[in-house]
Design an enzyme around this catalytic site. Structure first.
Site, short mmCIF file in Angstrom:
data_model
loop_
_atom_site.label_atom_id
_atom_site.label_comp_id
_atom_site.label_asym_id
_atom_site.label_seq_id
_atom_site.Cartn_x
_atom_site.Cartn_y
_atom_site.Cartn_z
CD GLN A 237 2.63 11.64 -25.10
OE1 GLN A 237 2.30 12.51 -24.32
NE2 GLN A 237 2.00 11.45 -26.24
NE ARG A 384 -8.29 9.74 -26.50
CZ ARG A 384 -8.37 8.73 -25.67
NH1 ARG A 384 -8.31 8.91 -24.39
NH2 ARG A 384 -8.52 7.51 -26.12
CD GLU A 760 -4.72 11.57 -30.65
OE1 GLU A 760 -3.72 10.86 -30.60
OE2 GLU A 760 -5.10 12.26 -29.69
O1 CDP Z 1 -0.83 6.96 -31.85
P1 CDP Z 1 -1.80 6.28 -30.94
O2 CDP Z 1 -1.39 4.90 -30.54
O3 CDP Z 1 -2.21 7.16 -29.79
O4 CDP Z 1 -3.20 6.16 -31.74
P2 CDP Z 1 -3.76 5.16 -32.83
O5 CDP Z 1 -2.82 4.96 -33.94
O6 CDP Z 1 -5.10 5.73 -33.18
O7 CDP Z 1 -3.94 3.76 -32.08
C1 CDP Z 1 -4.58 3.60 -30.84
C2 CDP Z 1 -4.86 2.12 -30.63
O8 CDP Z 1 -5.99 1.74 -31.46
C3 CDP Z 1 -3.70 1.21 -31.04
O9 CDP Z 1 -3.59 0.10 -30.18
C4 CDP Z 1 -4.10 0.78 -32.42
O10 CDP Z 1 -3.52 -0.41 -32.82
C5 CDP Z 1 -5.63 0.67 -32.31
N1 CDP Z 1 -6.23 0.86 -33.64
C6 CDP Z 1 -6.88 -0.19 -34.28
O11 CDP Z 1 -7.05 -1.26 -33.68
N2 CDP Z 1 -7.35 -0.02 -35.57
C7 CDP Z 1 -7.22 1.17 -36.21
N3 CDP Z 1 -7.65 1.33 -37.45
C8 CDP Z 1 -6.60 2.25 -35.55
C9 CDP Z 1 -6.09 2.06 -34.27
#
Ligand code: CDP
Length: 806
Positions: A237, A384, A760
């Site tokens: 990761q 998560r 998460e």
């Molecule tokens: O670090 P990780 O990618 O696990 O988590 P995240 O930052 O929460 O993003 C997960 C997915 O959700 C990614 O593809 C982000 O681009 C999307 N996302 C989104 O579309 N809009 C947000 N405000 C937050 C996340």
């Protein structure tokens, strides 16, 4: 306007930028079986490694005899701790400042600990070799309970630490103690409890579980003796961190190590740390001069790689009789297993557990966490979750329900009374965090209206009366949960891993034809980064998302970043992407001004290019600017159009959400039915609503699994009794409830596009919603707190203990 000229809406839609439900571009290869995972890596002459593992949870290793194994056709070598000592790799440092055996050195400390590594020409020969290695053990007394571990006469687990009265995080109080971490004002908190009208106290345990990604941990290591270079394909990761760690412990120059994370089938925290398999495969490749593959099986993954949770939280709340909270006191016993290999930012031995005040305005609070060793697998990853946030959310959300019960108040009403108010943001919590933005009351009211909460409570009253009259054997529970997350590790002022600040990065290269490639320090394991990162760039620079290729995971090409876990990607790399795009846009503006023969300040941005203010016909598209960047830039300007940004966030982001679970439980069988599950999430600006919905569905499914049965359980001999998918609850589409999703939008004030993380959140908020539903169902029978997980058997046992079943 010419009929063919696209409208502003059409131009915006063509970009498929932020806010668009763009379909996942990676799914084109995933749904056709064309992904490229570690096990797809096949190199000429590649060897395979497999582990001899300990059947004992605590034993002295008297001898290891490889003779018979070496006679198995195809077996080439058996590596033991003695072999690793010759290259000083018998032990390795952990991310938490402890050391960990790579292979058993004199002793084993948990079941399935790695004892020897058999290298063979194929996987079957390696397995046959494993069966032939003869290991003599002397069994020792086993500790699986963290409370027993701290008893004065408990057996000494870590003999290598004999006489060490302090560790990486300060003094040790006992031979099985790792650290004590305290935050908050003890005196003021004690005073609040002394004058409180009402107090509650409960031991709230969050059981040990495991991230169990579909693809297990694995790697291929290939050492080129001529060039002195080591290439590692792995399920990492955080590939850059792995490269740095390998360089530090193997003493190889960092530029000669190439780490590649290809497609990854789920991580959920399990693939952040470094495991003995990686070290052994690398050593085996260096020794044999051949590529060596190591692929874990499911039982190995569940029993020996990083677990999650195992937090035992004695929680107290002080309140007025009207239900205003006045103090929070939490003591945690944290079971870290045999080695402290928690994956947390260095300064945070209990991660961000001090978010435990949750969404409530506690004037004072005090937290103490004691980490202890036991005969269980090491790890402690954020499954998560953002570094122990899910434990904290579970702790406070259960405790608020217990307080509501004691006060005779509705749990939703108690929460509304104590929420941090919108005008209090940025809000400074009693345990040291600055919440960036929030509007909790609006989210809670929306949840209550959307679910007709009042009607559900009325129905519950009627059902309880019917149960008491003997007309039904079903009890109904409403599980309210309102969580505040802390994601986006993190600001260099308080977050580093092994001394490396937890920034993240993005490099964008625009090509002459108006297409480009963007690379980041993050690494998707299913989150859809290839889709959403391109959407940020599309909106920022007016190039269609389809024209931006996103590439992650290769340390040779991607800029240095700290990887993907703890929902940090959007808050940190997402910001770096916007900032790199803005650098591109700034240069593009200079080029456009030169080409349109005006001053830069006379230009305004218009969806996909620059327009001269007041002269709408004078326009230059970003596509044309890309071309100009390669042939006619202003005098003195370097040609080309590329930018890199390393983003050090000024603060974390604080997503939040209001969840409700409606559950019916049959007391005679313990069988539950999730009638309804409503999840409202606020993750600030939404990049891709469809991906967010997918993230929420996945996170809720994992929350459902954990709350309702998924656990790593040990018997008293330290034997893992849930070590395969026969026993470890992995919900399928059959068991998984229907999810209703909703949202509010409260942007982060410090993030360039206002986005907070989301991946998460559903796990963090979901687990307390399920557990509160079960506890709420049983509460009218006189119970205060029933420990998770709430499987059928335990529900039946609870009903029996409460006298509901004869
Ligand atoms: O670090 P990780 O990618 O696990 O988590 P995240 O930052 O929460 O993003 C997960 C997915 O959700 C990614 O593809 C982000 O681009 C999307 N996302 C989104 O579309 N809009 C947000 N405000 C937050 C996340």
């Amino acid at each position: 306007m010419n009929e063919m000229t696209p409208t502003r809406e059409q131009r915006t839609a063509a970009l498929e930028g932020m806010g668009c439900k763009r379909k996942r571009v990676e799914d084109i290869r995933f749904t056709q079986g064309k992904g490229n995972y570690v096990d797809d890596v096949k190199l000429p002459g590649m060897l395979h490694g497999d582990f001899v593992r300990s059947p004992h949870a605590h034993a002295r290793v008297k001898s290891i005899n490889p003779e018979e194994a070496l006679k198995v056709p195809g077996v080439l070598a058996v590596i033991t701790a003695e072999t690793l000592k010759t290259v000083n790799l018998a032990w390795m440092p952990t991310l938490a400042g402890d050391v960990q055996m790579v292979l058993a050195d004199g002793k084993v400390l948990y079941q399935n600990q790695e004892v020897a590594f058999v290298v063979a020409t194929d996987r079957y020969a390696a397995d046959d070799g494993v069966a032939k290695v003869v290991v003599e053990y002397d069994a020792l007394p086993v500790i699986i309970d963290p409370f027993t571990a701290m008893a004065p006469d408990a057996p000494v687990l870590r003999e290598d630490l004999a006489g060490k009265t302090s560790g990486a995080h300060g003094p040790r109080k006992h031979h099985n103690h790792i650290f004590e971490w305290t935050v908050g004002d003890k005196e003021l908190t004690d005073a609040a409890f002394n004058k409180a009208d009402v107090t509650i106290k409960e031991l709230i345990s969050y059981h040990r579980t495991h991230p169990s990604p579909l693809e297990t941990c694995q790697c291929v290591c290939s050492f080129d003796k001529i060039k002195g270079e080591l290439t590692i394909w792995g399920t990492f990761q955080a590939p850059h961190v792995i490269r740095t760690v390998v360089s530090l412990i193997a003493k190889l120059p960092e530029q000669k190590i190439h780490v590649i994370s290809p497609d990854i089938g789920g991580g959920f925290g399990n693939k952040v740390g470094a495991y003995p398999g990686y070290i052994c495969a690398a050593v085996a490749s260096i020794v044999t001069g051949k590529p060596v593959k190591w692929v874990e099986d499911r039982i190995e993954n569940l029993t020996a790689t990083s677990f999650a949770r195992d937090y035992h939280m004695t929680t107290e709340i002080a309140a007025t009789k009207e239900g205003r909270v006045t103090g929070l006191r939490v003591h945690v016993l944290a079971d870290h297993g045999a080695f402290d290999a928690c994956a947390d930012p260095s300064k945070w031995p209990a991660g961000f557990f001090n978010i435990v005040t949750g969404s409530y305005d506690f004037p004072v609070a005090h937290l103490a966490v004691d980490g202890v060793y036991s005969n269980k697998a090491p790890g402690g990853v954020a499954y998560r979750c953002s570094f122990r946030v899910t434990e904290a959310a579970y702790c406070i959300e259960r405790a608020m329900d217990i307080l509501a019960q004691k006060l005779g108040m509705d749990p939703a009403e108690l929460r509304l009374k104590n929420f941090v108010k919108p005008e209090q943001f940025p809000y400074h919590s009693a345990l040291g965090w600055e919440y960036d933005s929030g509007d909790y009351h609006t989210a809670m009211h929306k949840m209550m209206e959307s679910t007709d909460y009042a009607a559900l409570r009325k129905e519950q009253v009627e059902k309880r009366a019917a149960f008491k009259r003997g007309e039904t054997r079903e009890i109904m529970g409403l599980g309210v949960s309102f969580f505040t997350e802390i994601v986006g590790a993190g600001p260099s002022k308080n977050c580093d891993i092994l001394g490396i600040a937890m920034f993240d990065s993005c490099e964008i290269r625009m090509h002459p034809t108006g297409a480009g490639i963007a690379r980041m320090g993050t690494k998707s394991q299913g989150q859809g980064h290839e889709t959403t990162w391109a959407q940020i760039i599309a909106t920022e620079i007016g190039i269609p998302a389809d024209n931006i290729m996103v590439e992650e995971g290769n340390t040779d090409t991607a800029p240095y970043g700290l990887g993907t876990y703890g929902s940090r990607s959007t808050p940190v790399a997402g910001a770096a992407i916007a900032m790199a795009a803005r650098k591109i846009k700034a240069k593009a503006q200079m080029i456009a001004a030169y080409k349109l023969e005006v001053h830069e300040d006379d230009l305004e941005w218009d969806i996909d290019g620059f327009r001269v203010k007041g002269l709408p016909e004078k326009f230059m598209s970003m596509k044309d600017i890309c071309w100009a960047a390669y042939n006619s830039v202003p005098p003195g300007m370097e040609p080309g159009l590329e930018a890199v940004s390393y983003y050090d966030p000024p603060n974390m982001t604080y997503p939040f959400g209001a969840y409700l679970c409606v559950m019916d439980i049959d007391v005679d069988t313990g069988v539950y039915k999730v009638r309804r599950f409503y999840a409202l999430d606020d993750c600030g600006t939404r990049i891709n609503p469809m991906i967010i919905e997918g993230q929420v569905h996945g996170g809720l499914t994992e929350a459902f699994a954990i709350a309702m049965g998924q656990e790593i359980r040990y018997d008293e001999t330290g034997n893992v009794v849930t070590g395969s998918f026969m026993d470890f609850f992995m919900p399928t589409a059959v068991e998984t409830p229907h999810w209703e999703t909703d949202f509010t939008v409260t942007p982060s004030p410090h993030h360039p596009i206002g986005a907070k993380g989301v991946g998460e959140s559903p796990n963090v908020g979901g687990v307390p919603a399920f557990s509160n539903a079960v506890n709420d169902a049983f509460s009218f029978l006189g119970s205060t707190h029933i420990q998770m997980p709430h499987d059928y058997w335990r529900n039946w046992k609870a009903a029996k203990a409460l006298g509901a079943v004869a």
